[in-house]
Design a protein around this motif. Structure first.
Motif, PDB file in Angstrom:
ATOM      1  N   GLY A 156      11.934  33.122  77.541  1.00 22.25           N
ATOM      2  CA  GLY A 156      12.992  32.125  77.504  1.00 22.25           C
ATOM      3  C   GLY A 156      13.200  31.463  76.155  1.00 22.25           C
TER       4      GLY A 156
ATOM      5  N   GLU B 253      22.249  33.249  70.589  1.00 20.04           N
ATOM      6  CA  GLU B 253      22.118  33.384  72.034  1.00 20.04           C
ATOM      7  C   GLU B 253      22.746  34.696  72.440  1.00 20.04           C
TER       8      GLU B 253
ATOM      9  N   ASP C 288      24.021  37.662  75.122  1.00 22.61           N
ATOM     10  CA  ASP C 288      24.685  37.766  76.412  1.00 22.61           C
ATOM     11  C   ASP C 288      25.019  39.231  76.644  1.00 22.61           C
TER      12      ASP C 288
ATOM     13  N   GLN D 126      21.815  38.431  79.546  1.00 23.02           N
ATOM     14  CA  GLN D 126      20.361  38.366  79.438  1.00 23.02           C
ATOM     15  C   GLN D 126      19.729  39.688  79.836  1.00 23.02           C
TER      16      GLN D 126
ATOM     17  N   SER E  28      14.253  45.490  74.800  1.00 21.76           N
ATOM     18  CA  SER E  28      14.934  44.210  74.599  1.00 21.76           C
ATOM     19  C   SER E  28      15.546  44.202  73.210  1.00 21.76           C
TER      20      SER E  28
ATOM     21  N   THR F 101      17.235  34.769  72.253  1.00 23.20           N
ATOM     22  CA  THR F 101      16.312  35.007  73.356  1.00 23.20           C
ATOM     23  C   THR F 101      16.354  36.440  73.858  1.00 23.20           C
TER      24      THR F 101
ATOM     25  N   THR G  14      18.426  40.378  74.904  1.00 18.25           N
ATOM     26  CA  THR G  14      19.033  41.061  76.054  1.00 18.25           C
ATOM     27  C   THR G  14      18.102  42.195  76.456  1.00 18.25           C
TER      28      THR G  14
END
Lengths: 113, 113
Positions: free
Chosen positions: A40, B5, B7, B9, B86, B105, B107
């Motif tokens: 997170g 950030e 997108d 996740q 990831s 964080t 994907t």
């Protein structure tokens, strides 16, 4: 892995004990970094070094100290380990500042019980 | 606070399909980088795009950057099971002095055979 070795790869330690993680590089790169990775939160910078004996704090430096006495070695010390420092720690290197790519080690999984 | 950030996740696709991941950031940047992390391993640099570039290609990877929207996308074409990993974006800020690399964080991409 670009000549980066982290040791140990896994460690379990007790709360309150000091812990030192080592990063060794064979690339003669100027910049070295310590990150922690938590679910997170992605990767967060703990400390970095821009030369021998030249270090500075990152965004999550409380409870950590570093030393770089030789170009090839960057040590991260948890002065008194706490459970909140349970994490995966990554060392990274780059030949210049972050305007170039960074190369990462394999990581050290630290568990504080 | 995190600069980038990603997108979504998590993303699950079939082999042969294209995978698109997006990254948004908050402040002016010098460059934006994408990294891949296989399970239990360190991060591997994929591609760097500078703030004055709009698109960049590397093999099956295509990265776009829209500085007016403070966003970037990573497209992986003809995905393979080996692309399961990831993916993180990281931004290098603009300014004098040391500019740390700030990671999002991530994907999580799953490519099924």
């Amino acid at each position: 892995d670009a000549g980066i070795t982290q040791s140990p790869r896994h460690k379990v330690t007790e709360t309150g004990t000091p812990v030192t993680l080592r990063c060794h590089q064979t690339e003669n790169h100027r910049y070295m970094y310590w990150y922690r990775q938590d679910p997170g939160h992605g990767l967060r910078l703990i400390h970095y070094s821009y030369g021998v004996k030249d270090t500075d704090k990152g965004e999550v430096s409380d409870g950590y100290s570093v030393s770089r006495s030789k170009t090839e070695d960057f040590l991260l010390t948890l002065e008194s380990a706490t459970s909140s420092q349970t994490s995966v720690y990554f060392c990274a290197i780059s030949p210049r500042d972050p305007n170039t790519e960074a190369f990462f080690g394999q990581g050290t999984r630290l568990t504080v019980v | 606070s995190q600069q980038g950030e990603e997108d979504p996740q998590a993303l699950s696709i079939q082999e042969g399909e294209n995978a698109t991941m997006n990254c948004s950031y908050k402040t002016s940047i010098n460059n934006l980088q994408w990294y891949r992390q296989n399970s239990g391993r360190g991060l591997v640099h994929l591609i760097l795009i500078r703030s004055n570039e709009r698109e960049k290609h590397s093999g099956r990877l295509r990265v776009t950057l829209d500085t007016s929207k403070k966003s970037s996308s990573l497209l992986i074409t003809a995905s393979r099971a080996a692309d399961t990993a990831s993916y993180f974006c990281a931004t290098a800020g603009r300014g004098t002095g040391f500019q740390k690399l700030v990671f999002g964080t991530g994907t999580r991409l799953l490519v099924s055979p």
